[in-house]
Design an enzyme around this catalytic site. Sequence first.
Site, short mmCIF file in Angstrom:
data_model
loop_
_atom_site.label_atom_id
_atom_site.label_comp_id
_atom_site.label_asym_id
_atom_site.label_seq_id
_atom_site.Cartn_x
_atom_site.Cartn_y
_atom_site.Cartn_z
N GLY A 2 -12.83 1.14 -11.35
CA GLY A 2 -12.88 2.42 -10.65
C GLY A 2 -11.83 3.39 -11.15
N VAL A 43 -2.20 -6.55 -11.70
CA VAL A 43 -1.40 -7.56 -11.00
C VAL A 43 -1.31 -8.87 -11.77
CG1 VAL A 43 -1.78 -6.60 -8.71
CG2 VAL A 43 -3.36 -8.33 -9.61
N LEU A 56 4.86 -7.68 -11.16
CA LEU A 56 4.95 -6.44 -10.41
C LEU A 56 6.26 -5.73 -10.71
CD1 LEU A 56 3.62 -7.73 -6.98
CD2 LEU A 56 2.46 -6.08 -8.46
N THR A 78 -6.62 -12.51 -12.81
CA THR A 78 -6.29 -11.92 -11.51
C THR A 78 -6.23 -12.98 -10.43
OG1 THR A 78 -7.33 -9.82 -12.13
CG2 THR A 78 -7.01 -10.22 -9.78
N ALA A 96 -7.70 -12.39 0.18
CA ALA A 96 -9.12 -12.11 0.32
C ALA A 96 -9.88 -13.06 -0.59
CB ALA A 96 -9.43 -10.66 -0.04
N TYR A 122 -15.59 -16.10 -11.30
CA TYR A 122 -15.23 -15.56 -9.99
C TYR A 122 -15.02 -16.69 -8.98
CZ TYR A 122 -15.50 -12.66 -5.76
OH TYR A 122 -15.23 -12.04 -4.57
#
Length: 326
Positions: free
Chosen positions: A42, A63, A67, A98, A120, A151
């Site tokens: 995005g 990430v 950081l 990730t 999440a 995933y």
Amino acid sequence: MISRRFERALVTGGGGFVGSHLCDRLLRDGTEVVCVDDLCTGTTRAIAWLLRHDGFRFLEHDVAGPLPPLDRFDLVAHLASPASPVDYLRLPLETLRTGADGTRHALELARTSSARFLLASTSEVYGDPLEHPQRETYWGNVNPIGPRSVYDEAKRYAEALTAAYHREYGTDVAIARIFNTYGPGMRADDGRMVPTFVRQALAGEPVTVHGDGTQTRSLCYVDDTVDGLLALAASAEHEPVNIGNPDELQVITIADEVRRLAGRGSPVRHVAADPDDPRQRCPDITRARAVLGWSPRTDLTDGLRRTIGWFADADVGDVQSATRGE
């Protein structure tokens, strides 16, 4: 059950669909929010309404890398990850990094800040389930080398790492297994079922249903999902909790409802089923009801009507180009 308010929150993946809605809710609840997102799926145009808020800070960063120095937080919500098949099949290694390095960096920040850490996770950890509906005690049926594995296994590893931090360091963790979520703000071209059906139906095009359409899904409106995430974050729960809608529907039924609400007369066109596509997907939310006092409230027809209205009012071409960085 306990309840707490958060003064400062860091949300990784806050530029994404669920992440942006979570940032918005936190801001409206009076929480200062730092959003970290590398914009791989995005651009900042998708979160323009958040950028105008005084309590919101955006940091463009991957990430999977360490950081930058940041102040302390009392909530670290880790939502960063390509989440649609279109994106994680396009970005397989990034998705794995990730889930692994990104989760570790977010956990380290939570540990050193003595913050509540909210992961999440996803219903995809159950794979193509042999237990139905899926309870949190079910270990899953996942193909570790299939196209969806980047995933599925990234999230399974993220859960394992989160649990290890809790055991090793006493980090205050929460694991949300999010089931299919939909609503305003989804990318029209992200490849997931609801935005695809809506985009096609509004254009009067055939609505493409993979396989015979008898596979099932359970759709949770995004506001309800965010309510569940915040209820979990505010609780003392450390075990995984399903966040989803237990109303199970066949995909063909969902397609027909979108077609009816869009009112464009689109036909259905069946296409080949996706590899490793789960035949059944439905959460058992007994734990969420018991420990969080949470269950979804939005009726499917009402949620789809709001979603279709948002897509109809939005300039879909601008939404698509914005999220692709054009």
